[in-house]
Write a protein that holds these residues in place. Structure first.
Motif, PDB file in Angstrom:
ATOM      1  N   ASP A   1       0.831  -1.201   0.000  1.00 30.18           N
ATOM      2  CA  ASP A   1       0.000   0.000   0.000  1.00 30.18           C
ATOM      3  C   ASP A   1       0.869   1.256   0.000  1.00 30.18           C
ATOM      4  O   ASP A   1       0.560   2.228  -0.693  1.00 30.18           O
ATOM      5  N   LEU A   2       1.963   1.239   0.754  1.00 40.79           N
ATOM      6  CA  LEU A   2       2.894   2.368   0.734  1.00 40.79           C
ATOM      7  C   LEU A   2       3.461   2.588  -0.665  1.00 40.79           C
ATOM      8  O   LEU A   2       3.548   3.726  -1.150  1.00 40.79           O
TER       9      LEU A   2
ATOM     10  N   GLU B   1       6.131 -16.632  -5.644  1.00 42.37           N
ATOM     11  CA  GLU B   1       5.752 -15.294  -6.095  1.00 42.37           C
ATOM     12  C   GLU B   1       6.400 -14.224  -5.233  1.00 42.37           C
ATOM     13  O   GLU B   1       6.935 -13.228  -5.746  1.00 42.37           O
ATOM     14  N   LEU B   2       6.397 -14.414  -3.925  1.00 38.73           N
ATOM     15  CA  LEU B   2       7.012 -13.423  -3.031  1.00 38.73           C
ATOM     16  C   LEU B   2       8.523 -13.384  -3.188  1.00 38.73           C
ATOM     17  O   LEU B   2       9.138 -12.318  -3.111  1.00 38.73           O
ATOM     18  N   TYR B   3       9.143 -14.539  -3.416  1.00 46.92           N
ATOM     19  CA  TYR B   3      10.581 -14.540  -3.688  1.00 46.92           C
ATOM     20  C   TYR B   3      10.890 -13.721  -4.937  1.00 46.92           C
ATOM     21  O   TYR B   3      11.846 -12.936  -4.955  1.00 46.92           O
ATOM     22  N   ARG B   4      10.088 -13.902  -5.985  1.00 46.80           N
ATOM     23  CA  ARG B   4      10.333 -13.143  -7.217  1.00 46.80           C
ATOM     24  C   ARG B   4      10.184 -11.641  -6.967  1.00 46.80           C
ATOM     25  O   ARG B   4      10.960 -10.836  -7.496  1.00 46.80           O
ATOM     26  N   GLU B   5       9.202 -11.276  -6.175  1.00 46.03           N
ATOM     27  CA  GLU B   5       9.005  -9.853  -5.869  1.00 46.03           C
ATOM     28  C   GLU B   5      10.170  -9.303  -5.051  1.00 46.03           C
ATOM     29  O   GLU B   5      10.607  -8.167  -5.271  1.00 46.03           O
ATOM     30  N   ALA B   6      10.663 -10.089  -4.101  1.00 43.08           N
ATOM     31  CA  ALA B   6      11.803  -9.650  -3.289  1.00 43.08           C
ATOM     32  C   ALA B   6      13.031  -9.424  -4.166  1.00 43.08           C
ATOM     33  O   ALA B   6      13.722  -8.399  -4.047  1.00 43.08           O
ATOM     34  N   ILE B   7      13.296 -10.379  -5.051  1.00 38.82           N
ATOM     35  CA  ILE B   7      14.476 -10.290  -5.920  1.00 38.82           C
ATOM     36  C   ILE B   7      14.357  -9.109  -6.873  1.00 38.82           C
ATOM     37  O   ILE B   7      15.313  -8.365  -7.083  1.00 38.82           O
ATOM     38  N   ALA B   8      13.168  -8.923  -7.456  1.00 39.12           N
ATOM     39  CA  ALA B   8      12.974  -7.809  -8.392  1.00 39.12           C
ATOM     40  C   ALA B   8      13.158  -6.465  -7.697  1.00 39.12           C
ATOM     41  O   ALA B   8      13.798  -5.551  -8.248  1.00 39.12           O
ATOM     42  N   PHE B   9      12.622  -6.358  -6.480  1.00 35.73           N
ATOM     43  CA  PHE B   9      12.719  -5.070  -5.778  1.00 35.73           C
ATOM     44  C   PHE B   9      14.166  -4.755  -5.422  1.00 35.73           C
ATOM     45  O   PHE B   9      14.644  -3.636  -5.655  1.00 35.73           O
ATOM     46  N   VAL B  10      14.865  -5.722  -4.847  1.00 28.19           N
ATOM     47  CA  VAL B  10      16.243  -5.443  -4.422  1.00 28.19           C
ATOM     48  C   VAL B  10      17.140  -5.215  -5.639  1.00 28.19           C
ATOM     49  O   VAL B  10      18.099  -4.439  -5.578  1.00 28.19           O
TER      50      VAL B  10
ATOM     51  N   LYS C   1       9.618   8.668   7.210  1.00 28.02           N
ATOM     52  CA  LYS C   1       9.656   7.325   7.794  1.00 28.02           C
ATOM     53  C   LYS C   1       9.060   6.288   6.844  1.00 28.02           C
ATOM     54  O   LYS C   1       9.612   5.198   6.680  1.00 28.02           O
ATOM     55  N   ASP C   2       7.942   6.626   6.198  1.00 24.17           N
ATOM     56  CA  ASP C   2       7.325   5.688   5.262  1.00 24.17           C
ATOM     57  C   ASP C   2       8.209   5.482   4.031  1.00 24.17           C
ATOM     58  O   ASP C   2       8.286   4.366   3.497  1.00 24.17           O
TER      59      ASP C   2
ATOM     60  N   ILE D   1       9.853   1.792   2.634  1.00 20.37           N
ATOM     61  CA  ILE D   1       9.800   1.214   1.291  1.00 20.37           C
ATOM     62  C   ILE D   1      11.163   0.662   0.880  1.00 20.37           C
ATOM     63  O   ILE D   1      11.240  -0.363   0.178  1.00 20.37           O
ATOM     64  N   GLY D   2      12.227   1.283   1.347  1.00 25.69           N
ATOM     65  CA  GLY D   2      13.556   0.794   1.032  1.00 25.69           C
ATOM     66  C   GLY D   2      13.830  -0.599   1.567  1.00 25.69           C
ATOM     67  O   GLY D   2      14.775  -1.275   1.122  1.00 25.69           O
ATOM     68  N   ARG D   3      12.980  -1.061   2.503  1.00 26.34           N
ATOM     69  CA  ARG D   3      13.162  -2.398   3.088  1.00 26.34           C
ATOM     70  C   ARG D   3      12.129  -3.395   2.562  1.00 26.34           C
ATOM     71  O   ARG D   3      11.920  -4.453   3.150  1.00 26.34           O
ATOM     72  N   ALA D   4      11.480  -3.063   1.453  1.00 24.45           N
ATOM     73  CA  ALA D   4      10.411  -3.915   0.923  1.00 24.45           C
ATOM     74  C   ALA D   4      10.910  -5.311   0.573  1.00 24.45           C
ATOM     75  O   ALA D   4      10.211  -6.300   0.813  1.00 24.45           O
TER      76      ALA D   4
END
Length: 217
Positions: free
Chosen positions: A125-126, A169-178, A139-140, A144-147
């Motif tokens: 949501d952020l 799916e969450l692993y893919r999102e984590a990898i894409a974000f970082v 702060k918000d 986001i930098g720690r998503a």
């Protein structure tokens, strides 16, 4: 870091911790910042205990107390303090974050899951609000930098509960974000290594090798 220490001396422990954490967001291996964060956390304990005993502590300070205990690896005490908190919207993000991480450390995955799910929901949501042009608080924006870490925590939890499609799916999102926004290559490599292990465990050997080959590069 010096400013953080000065604030701690003035009993401004929450602000002191935030300043030190900003340093660690830029370099997670900053030994001085790691040491100071633990020192500030340790110094704050008596202050927060006194507030609880006197009945003067507010809910956000109880959460700050819980974070201080968490940084000192006192997980059972963290859970005791979290149980005292009547969380409102202003602290609900940190409340879910901390509850989920504590139960994960204790390997109580079913208990961790709803808190981690809410943490991910609030993180997304952020990001949605940021991408729609809304001006977020400092702060918000830092959150986001720690998503990627947020997504990884829930991905790992889902894996342990055999909710494997959701975990992937969450692993893919984590990898894409970082990959797109992170500043620590080791973080990305760690997530890729664990994602590859998940794929391999599901007999998706070709996909696992492709992930690991990217990791090697």
């Amino acid at each position: 870091l010096a400013q953080g220490l000065r604030l701690a001396i003035l009993n401004e422990y929450s602000r002191a911790s935030d300043i030190i954490i900003e340093v660690l967001d830029k370099n997670q291996k900053n030994a001085e910042a790691i040491y100071l964060l633990k020192e500030v956390s340790s110094l704050s304990l008596e202050y927060y205990k006194a507030g609880i005993e006197a009945g003067t502590i507010i809910e956000s300070e109880k959460l700050d107390y819980a974070w201080a205990l968490f940084r000192l690896e006192k997980v059972d005490e963290v859970l005791e303090v979290l149980g005292m908190i009547d969380a409102d919207d202003s602290i609900f993000y940190g409340y879910n974050n901390l509850y989920g991480r504590c139960y994960s450390i204790k390997e109580e995955d079913e208990k961790a899951a709803p808190y981690l799910a809410k943490w991910v929901e609030m993180m997304k949501d952020l990001i949605r609000r940021r991408d729609s042009g809304e001006e977020l608080s400092h702060k918000d924006s830092e959150r986001i930098g720690r998503a990627a870490f947020c997504y990884y925590m829930y991905a790992d939890n889902l894996k342990k509960m055999d909710r494997l499609d959701e975990s992937e799916e969450l692993y893919r999102e984590a990898i894409a974000f970082v990959h797109d926004y992170g500043n620590d290559l080791n973080e990305e490599l760690y997530y890729m290594e664990n994602y590859g292990k998940l794929l391999y465990s599901r007999q998706k050997y070709q996909e696992a090798m492709e992930v690991w080959n990217k990791n090697a590069k």
